[in-house]
Write a protein that holds these residues in place. Sequence first.
Motif, PDB file in Angstrom:
ATOM      1  N   ILE A   1     -10.629  20.952 -11.289  1.00  0.00           N
ATOM      2  CA  ILE A   1     -10.627  20.929  -9.836  1.00  0.00           C
ATOM      3  C   ILE A   1     -12.005  20.653  -9.265  1.00  0.00           C
ATOM      4  CG2 ILE A   1     -10.921  23.433  -9.566  1.00  0.00           C
ATOM      5  CD1 ILE A   1      -8.925  23.167  -7.185  1.00  0.00           C
ATOM      6  N   GLN A   2     -13.054  21.157  -9.897  1.00  0.00           N
ATOM      7  CA  GLN A   2     -14.396  20.927  -9.360  1.00  0.00           C
ATOM      8  C   GLN A   2     -14.765  19.446  -9.401  1.00  0.00           C
ATOM      9  OE1 GLN A   2     -15.991  23.267  -7.760  1.00  0.00           O
ATOM     10  NE2 GLN A   2     -14.326  24.673  -8.237  1.00  0.00           N
ATOM     11  N   ARG A   3     -14.341  18.745 -10.460  1.00  0.00           N
ATOM     12  CA  ARG A   3     -14.640  17.314 -10.557  1.00  0.00           C
ATOM     13  C   ARG A   3     -13.815  16.508  -9.571  1.00  0.00           C
ATOM     14  NH1 ARG A   3     -15.124  18.385 -16.350  1.00  0.00           N
ATOM     15  NH2 ARG A   3     -12.892  18.088 -16.588  1.00  0.00           N
ATOM     16  N   ARG A   4     -12.636  17.037  -9.199  1.00  0.00           N
ATOM     17  CA  ARG A   4     -11.735  16.275  -8.346  1.00  0.00           C
ATOM     18  C   ARG A   4     -11.964  16.513  -6.860  1.00  0.00           C
ATOM     19  NH1 ARG A   4     -10.217  12.464 -11.833  1.00  0.00           N
ATOM     20  NH2 ARG A   4      -8.899  13.204 -13.508  1.00  0.00           N
ATOM     21  N   LEU A   5     -12.608  17.619  -6.484  1.00  0.00           N
ATOM     22  CA  LEU A   5     -12.694  17.987  -5.077  1.00  0.00           C
ATOM     23  C   LEU A   5     -13.253  16.867  -4.207  1.00  0.00           C
ATOM     24  CD1 LEU A   5     -13.813  21.729  -5.001  1.00  0.00           C
ATOM     25  CD2 LEU A   5     -11.697  20.746  -4.121  1.00  0.00           C
ATOM     26  N   VAL A   6     -14.218  16.132  -4.742  1.00  0.00           N
ATOM     27  CA  VAL A   6     -14.857  15.097  -3.945  1.00  0.00           C
ATOM     28  C   VAL A   6     -13.875  14.007  -3.523  1.00  0.00           C
ATOM     29  CG1 VAL A   6     -15.547  13.668  -5.922  1.00  0.00           C
ATOM     30  CG2 VAL A   6     -16.896  13.622  -3.810  1.00  0.00           C
ATOM     31  N   ARG A   7     -12.754  13.869  -4.258  1.00  0.00           N
ATOM     32  CA  ARG A   7     -11.810  12.787  -3.973  1.00  0.00           C
ATOM     33  C   ARG A   7     -10.576  13.273  -3.230  1.00  0.00           C
ATOM     34  NH1 ARG A   7     -11.434   8.900  -9.207  1.00  0.00           N
ATOM     35  NH2 ARG A   7     -10.608   7.541  -7.599  1.00  0.00           N
ATOM     36  N   LEU A   8     -10.455  14.582  -3.001  1.00  0.00           N
ATOM     37  CA  LEU A   8      -9.232  15.109  -2.423  1.00  0.00           C
ATOM     38  C   LEU A   8      -9.062  14.766  -0.946  1.00  0.00           C
ATOM     39  CD1 LEU A   8      -8.968  18.631  -4.112  1.00  0.00           C
ATOM     40  CD2 LEU A   8      -7.870  16.490  -4.766  1.00  0.00           C
ATOM     41  N   ASP A   9     -10.143  14.386  -0.282  1.00  0.00           N
ATOM     42  CA  ASP A   9     -10.035  14.043   1.138  1.00  0.00           C
ATOM     43  C   ASP A   9      -9.062  12.898   1.375  1.00  0.00           C
ATOM     44  OD1 ASP A   9     -11.821  15.953   2.105  1.00  0.00           O
ATOM     45  OD2 ASP A   9     -13.542  14.693   1.657  1.00  0.00           O
ATOM     46  N   TYR A  10      -8.873  12.057   0.371  1.00  0.00           N
ATOM     47  CA  TYR A  10      -7.998  10.898   0.530  1.00  0.00           C
ATOM     48  C   TYR A  10      -6.541  11.183   0.172  1.00  0.00           C
ATOM     49  CZ  TYR A  10     -12.388   8.269   0.683  1.00  0.00           C
ATOM     50  OH  TYR A  10     -13.619   7.797   1.013  1.00  0.00           O
ATOM     51  N   ALA A  11      -6.267  12.352  -0.354  1.00  0.00           N
ATOM     52  CA  ALA A  11      -4.938  12.619  -0.904  1.00  0.00           C
ATOM     53  C   ALA A  11      -3.904  12.850   0.195  1.00  0.00           C
ATOM     54  CB  ALA A  11      -4.982  13.827  -1.835  1.00  0.00           C
ATOM     55  N   ALA A  12      -2.728  12.228   0.032  1.00  0.00           N
ATOM     56  CA  ALA A  12      -1.587  12.516   0.894  1.00  0.00           C
ATOM     57  C   ALA A  12      -0.785  13.678   0.335  1.00  0.00           C
ATOM     58  CB  ALA A  12      -0.703  11.279   1.022  1.00  0.00           C
TER      59      ALA A  12
ATOM     60  N   GLY B   1      -8.131   5.184   2.201  1.00  0.00           N
ATOM     61  CA  GLY B   1      -7.238   6.321   2.007  1.00  0.00           C
ATOM     62  C   GLY B   1      -5.883   5.978   1.428  1.00  0.00           C
ATOM     63  N   LYS B   2      -5.606   4.684   1.195  1.00  0.00           N
ATOM     64  CA  LYS B   2      -4.336   4.298   0.583  1.00  0.00           C
ATOM     65  C   LYS B   2      -4.604   3.480  -0.673  1.00  0.00           C
ATOM     66  CE  LYS B   2      -1.295   4.560   4.579  1.00  0.00           C
ATOM     67  NZ  LYS B   2      -0.176   3.896   5.313  1.00  0.00           N
ATOM     68  N   LEU B   3      -3.561   3.372  -1.494  1.00  0.00           N
ATOM     69  CA  LEU B   3      -3.676   2.630  -2.745  1.00  0.00           C
ATOM     70  C   LEU B   3      -3.027   1.263  -2.582  1.00  0.00           C
ATOM     71  CD1 LEU B   3      -2.831   5.441  -5.317  1.00  0.00           C
ATOM     72  CD2 LEU B   3      -5.070   4.680  -4.517  1.00  0.00           C
ATOM     73  N   TYR B   4      -3.780   0.228  -2.906  1.00  0.00           N
ATOM     74  CA  TYR B   4      -3.292  -1.134  -2.760  1.00  0.00           C
ATOM     75  C   TYR B   4      -2.890  -1.682  -4.132  1.00  0.00           C
ATOM     76  CZ  TYR B   4      -3.249  -6.161  -1.918  1.00  0.00           C
ATOM     77  OH  TYR B   4      -2.879  -7.490  -1.845  1.00  0.00           O
ATOM     78  N   PHE B   5      -1.650  -2.171  -4.213  1.00  0.00           N
ATOM     79  CA  PHE B   5      -1.116  -2.732  -5.452  1.00  0.00           C
ATOM     80  C   PHE B   5      -0.763  -4.200  -5.260  1.00  0.00           C
ATOM     81  CE2 PHE B   5      -0.485   1.734  -6.166  1.00  0.00           C
ATOM     82  CZ  PHE B   5      -0.591   1.909  -7.534  1.00  0.00           C
TER      83      PHE B   5
ATOM     84  N   GLU C   1       0.841  -1.193   0.000  1.00  0.00           N
ATOM     85  CA  GLU C   1       0.000   0.000   0.000  1.00  0.00           C
ATOM     86  C   GLU C   1       0.875   1.243   0.000  1.00  0.00           C
ATOM     87  OE1 GLU C   1      -4.173  -1.114   2.248  1.00  0.00           O
ATOM     88  OE2 GLU C   1      -2.500  -0.314   3.441  1.00  0.00           O
ATOM     89  N   VAL C   2       0.417   2.307  -0.664  1.00  0.00           N
ATOM     90  CA  VAL C   2       1.109   3.594  -0.654  1.00  0.00           C
ATOM     91  C   VAL C   2       0.076   4.706  -0.495  1.00  0.00           C
ATOM     92  CG1 VAL C   2       3.073   2.867  -2.057  1.00  0.00           C
ATOM     93  CG2 VAL C   2       1.024   3.763  -3.179  1.00  0.00           C
ATOM     94  N   PRO C   3       0.493   5.845   0.077  1.00  0.00           N
ATOM     95  CA  PRO C   3      -0.400   7.003   0.105  1.00  0.00           C
ATOM     96  C   PRO C   3      -0.626   7.528  -1.301  1.00  0.00           C
ATOM     97  CG  PRO C   3       1.783   7.602   0.880  1.00  0.00           C
ATOM     98  CD  PRO C   3       1.783   6.114   0.723  1.00  0.00           C
ATOM     99  N   MET C   4      -1.683   8.301  -1.466  1.00  0.00           N
ATOM    100  CA  MET C   4      -2.131   8.704  -2.802  1.00  0.00           C
ATOM    101  C   MET C   4      -1.886  10.184  -3.058  1.00  0.00           C
ATOM    102  SD  MET C   4      -6.009   8.380  -4.317  1.00  0.00           S
ATOM    103  CE  MET C   4      -6.670   9.276  -2.914  1.00  0.00           C
ATOM    104  N   THR C   5      -1.441  10.489  -4.273  1.00  0.00           N
ATOM    105  CA  THR C   5      -1.380  11.861  -4.766  1.00  0.00           C
ATOM    106  C   THR C   5      -2.523  12.073  -5.751  1.00  0.00           C
ATOM    107  OG1 THR C   5       1.006  12.101  -4.503  1.00  0.00           O
ATOM    108  CG2 THR C   5      -0.039  13.499  -6.161  1.00  0.00           C
ATOM    109  N   ILE C   6      -3.202  13.198  -5.626  1.00  0.00           N
ATOM    110  CA  ILE C   6      -4.224  13.568  -6.596  1.00  0.00           C
ATOM    111  C   ILE C   6      -3.680  14.705  -7.445  1.00  0.00           C
ATOM    112  CG2 ILE C   6      -6.499  14.623  -6.933  1.00  0.00           C
ATOM    113  CD1 ILE C   6      -6.747  11.775  -6.123  1.00  0.00           C
TER     114      ILE C   6
END
Length: 330
Positions: free
Chosen positions: A129-140, A312-316, A118-123
């Motif tokens: 930006i308006q389309r992305r705002l909903v997902r920014l809560d998870y961004a590291a 909140g993390k990305l699983y690979f 797992e790694v933290p996520m960059t957005i």
Amino acid sequence: MKLLELHFYQFTPTFKHTIQTPKVTLKTRRTLFIGLIDDTGNEWFGECNVFETDWYYDETIETVKQTLSQWFETIKGNVFMSFAEAQDLVGDLESRPAARATVMMALYQMFHELPSFEVPMTITVNGDIQRRLVRLDYAARIKIKWNPHIVEQVKMLTAMYPDTPITTDANQMLCEQDLPLLRALARYQLTYIEEPFPTLIDYRCTKDLPPIAIDEQATDEATIMRAIQHYGVKVVIVKPFRVGGIDRAMTLIELLRNQGVTVVVGGMYECGLSRYFTALLSRYGDYAGDVTPANYYFEEDVVEQSGQLNQGKLYFEPPVINQHLLTCYS
């Protein structure tokens, strides 16, 4: 072990949202893949991060294909039994780092058991930006591509996410007239800005600016160390395809961190295979690397469910190529 065949493939996914940079507009991402066939019949894949044109780097899909076709004729049938010997095989690719990186991605898999992690996520925000705002809560980390509203966006995001690093990438498009904008960004605690100017400037002129990171100019150890020592660069974006592959990237990351330099692992609108390796390397960076969730850029990918968002993390997991999506390169 011997390499007996080299195959070229292409995959052209469509971006969910048009990518607009100061230099180019991208609706699709034509991508070159290679397949190395060894003497046991296994095929090992590598993904090339360059583009059709030289808007970002002087190596292109076509030049990489030509380079690797010529290289393969010189090493075909050579016996190698270790990763170190595999590295020796690419000695003739020193001046072509993107081509070398493509091959090293395949060779690395021959000698290393790929982990799940797992790694933290960059957005990354590209004018949407308006389309992305909903997902920014998870961004590291939140990375904003340079645009005319950059100051307002940084001000807003640093207020909304005060504990999340906010960075931007100017793609070397700024000049002296943009210095007031950069000073404004420094007031809003921008974490760093990638490559604001076409050339590096005296560190004494950057004291009241956000920390400057090198990206396009982070090409090899000598160039990077010169930027640190003579221009006061404090952040280095390490992109495997710019420095010659995963092995070179690992060496640079260790060197820079030992010297107290901030390291971030960069990506390049990658498909799932390359994104796995960017994520793998990003575990050693000081900030979250340029790693995005599965299906973030493209509806369809050659590696399914690569980088699933999980609390909140990305699983690979180790990447498995869907060969039905690859077509022979023409």
